[in-house]
Design an enzyme around this catalytic site. Structure first.
Site, PDB file in Angstrom:
ATOM      1  N   GLU A 156     -21.644  13.471  89.308  1.00 37.12           N
ATOM      2  CA  GLU A 156     -22.106  14.052  88.439  1.00 37.12           C
ATOM      3  C   GLU A 156     -22.031  16.022  88.612  1.00 37.12           C
ATOM      4  O   GLU A 156     -22.296  16.146  90.151  1.00 37.12           O
ATOM      5  CB  GLU A 156     -24.044  14.162  88.617  1.00 37.12           C
ATOM      6  CG  GLU A 156     -24.605  12.801  87.611  1.00 37.12           C
ATOM      7  CD  GLU A 156     -25.852  12.899  87.212  1.00 37.12           C
ATOM      8  OE1 GLU A 156     -26.460  13.590  86.726  1.00 37.12           O
ATOM      9  OE2 GLU A 156     -26.100  11.537  87.230  1.00 37.12           O
ATOM     10  N   GLY A 257     -32.736  19.403 103.772  1.00 37.05           N
ATOM     11  CA  GLY A 257     -33.166  19.401 102.468  1.00 37.05           C
ATOM     12  C   GLY A 257     -34.218  18.835 101.845  1.00 37.05           C
ATOM     13  O   GLY A 257     -34.870  17.900 102.109  1.00 37.05           O
ATOM     14  N   CYS A 264     -28.257   7.737  90.826  1.00 39.85           N
ATOM     15  CA  CYS A 264     -27.301   6.676  91.856  1.00 39.85           C
ATOM     16  C   CYS A 264     -28.134   5.766  93.076  1.00 39.85           C
ATOM     17  O   CYS A 264     -28.188   5.236  93.388  1.00 39.85           O
ATOM     18  CB  CYS A 264     -26.020   7.735  91.483  1.00 39.85           C
ATOM     19  SG  CYS A 264     -25.074   6.653  90.782  1.00 39.85           S
ATOM     20  N   ARG A 331     -34.034  12.981  86.824  1.00 36.13           N
ATOM     21  CA  ARG A 331     -33.858  11.198  87.171  1.00 36.13           C
ATOM     22  C   ARG A 331     -34.071  11.380  88.592  1.00 36.13           C
ATOM     23  O   ARG A 331     -33.313  12.196  89.217  1.00 36.13           O
ATOM     24  CB  ARG A 331     -33.081  10.175  86.796  1.00 36.13           C
ATOM     25  CG  ARG A 331     -32.620  10.117  85.285  1.00 36.13           C
ATOM     26  CD  ARG A 331     -31.533   9.219  84.295  1.00 36.13           C
ATOM     27  NE  ARG A 331     -30.488   9.821  84.525  1.00 36.13           N
ATOM     28  CZ  ARG A 331     -29.281   9.238  84.710  1.00 36.13           C
ATOM     29  NH1 ARG A 331     -28.966   8.287  83.800  1.00 36.13           N
ATOM     30  NH2 ARG A 331     -27.894   9.732  84.483  1.00 36.13           N
TER      31      ARG A 331
END
Ligand code: UDX
Length: 438
Positions: A156, A257, A264, A331
């Site tokens: 993405e 992080g 996914c 998401r």
């Protein structure tokens, strides 16, 4: 070639525009009428760099169209892509209900032989059920609805670029005919030097899960190292650089992080573990990857608590709400997991994101939104970098310090150099690196 695409989400819509861009005649369909209405008006239903332009270009050229009717997408198609969602069931297993429904749609509406492509990420072995369904529904086409696995590797935020310039095109098929159709479909990409890897179907299906789990493993490895570096006074960025200088390891995906999110990795790792279990192989490494990933968020809560003492009545500004830069997707977003934990501990949370603010608010209505990063920082007791958007790297840190109630910056993505932050008069709390005071 004539291509039908069932499901116009992140995977399906990018498949539509990229195949139309290289000259195929593409028809997309989706069960969500609103999505199709938006697409028919030329509006991309989610943010992805370059998508809106390419959508406009390919629909204007007449090579791409959308309809609510699966029949329109499937009839006469040489190739039908199944790009529907495979969400996790409560057990973690991938739900393949939409894949089965798509298979029935293909069978019902196919007017002749076609190649049916699994593009959604599915557990190895799904092709067998798909094939059985197609044969049962259309005995007249007797196996001429052939199944192919062609997993997508799109990231993405880079989806268009990845679709038009893929590292590799993975094709799992059973017959020369099916391989031939897929080679023809991807001929333009191959001519541009993008390689095709051909395997059997199960191998292609499994390779997709293997890739995602391995990338997540690298991230969790880096995050576990960050926890140790914090205790040892070492610097995880430098450790990752040393590791990355070994070509056998590689530097990519070793950034510690807040951890991974998105639709996914979290889902695929669970589904892969369930698949392994179903096949009789215990694979606890996969649940350990997920555990370390959750710990990456709680570690940031601990860091904030350490800097602010009690969290009750404190105001925390989150810079970035999407699961990664370049997307409005929230998401399984680590920043939202962080927001929830902070709120549970009594803090007020205000967030800023250049693209994902509205989606974040939809998911977590208690979240306050700010129109820019300085507004978010205004009156907050600390600011936390949650997503490494480019614009945060350009922040005027003196302005951030002046806006904050306490001059504290927690960096959940290590986007700053410690000297730079301290020079602005902020106390700096990076991830897996020693904290620094001005
Ligand atoms: C991923 C795969 O990269 C892609 O091949 C697959 O098709 C879909 O899943 P995506 O989810 O878009 O793509 O994001 P990716 O860029 O891989 O990042 C995943 C998550 O890992 C993000 O939350 C990102 O912030 C995080 N990440 C990545 C890290 O925390 N550290 C890293 O070093 C790299």
């Amino acid at each position: 070639m004539r291509v039908g695409v069932i499901g116009t989400g992140h995977v399906g819509l990018i498949t539509c525009v990229s195949l139309a861009e290289v000259g195929h005649q593409v028809a997309g369909t989706d069960s969500e009428a609103q999505k199709i209405a938006d697409l028919q008006r030329g509006e991309a239903p989610f943010f992805e760099p370059g998508l809106q332009e390419l959508l406009h270009q390919t629909t204007e050229s007449g090579r791409l169209s959308f309809s609510c009717s699966a029949a329109t997408a499937v009839a006469d198609a040489d190739v039908v892509f199944v790009c529907v969602g495979t969400p996790a069931r409560a057990s973690g297993e991938a739900s393949l209900v939409a894949v089965e429904a798509a298979a029935r749609d293909v069978a019902r509406h196919a007017t002749g032989p076609a190649v049916v492509v699994e593009k959604s990420t599915v557990p190895a072995g799904t092709s067998l059920s798909l094939k059985r369904t197609l044969r049962r529904e259309r005995p007249d086409l007797g196996g001429r609805l052939e199944v192919v696995s062609n997993p997508e590797f799109l990231r993405e935020g880079h989806a268009i670029e990845d679709a038009l310039h893929p590292d590799r095109i993975l094709i799992g098929a059973e017959t020369d005919h099916a391989f031939g159709v897929m080679r023809r479909l991807y001929a333009t990409f191959v001519a541009q030097g993008h390689p095709i890897i051909e395997t059997d179907i199960q191998t292609a299906e499994l390779a997709k899960h293997a890739c995602n789990a391995f990338l997540a493993l690298k991230i969790s490895y880096a995050n576990a190292l960050a926890r140790i570096c914090e205790r040892a006074g070492a610097d995880v960025v430098a450790v990752a650089d040393v590791m990355g200088s070994d070509p056998r390891i590689g530097r990519a995906f070793l950034n510690a992080g807040l951890g991974y999110g998105g639709y996914c990795f979290p889902k695929d790792i669970q589904a892969f573990q369930r698949l392994a279990g179903r096949l009789g192989y215990d694979f606890p490494l996969l649940s350990e990857i997920a555990r370390i990933n959750q710990e990456a968020v709680t570690a940031v809560v601990d860091k904030i608590r350490e800097a602010l003492w009690n969290l009750e009545d404190k105001r925390v500004a989150l810079l970035g709400l999407s699961f990664k830069p370049g997307t409005d997707d929230i998401r399984f977003s680590p920043p939202l997991a962080l927001a929830r934990l902070l709120r549970e501990e009594g803090a007020t949370v205000v967030g800023y994101d250049p693209e994902a603010a509205a989606n974040a608010k939809g998911e977590l209505p208690e979240l306050e939104l700010a129109p820019d990063p300085y507004d978010a920082a205004s009156g907050a007791h600390c600011a936390v970098v949650c997503t490494e958007w480019e614009e945060f790297k350009q922040l005027d840190l003196v302005r951030v310090r002046d806006a904050l109630a306490y001059p504290i910056l927690v960096d959940g993505r290590n986007i700053f150099e410690p000297d730079q932050v301290v020079a602005a008069g902020l106390s700096y709390h990076p991830t897996g690196r020693p904290p620094v005071e001005p």
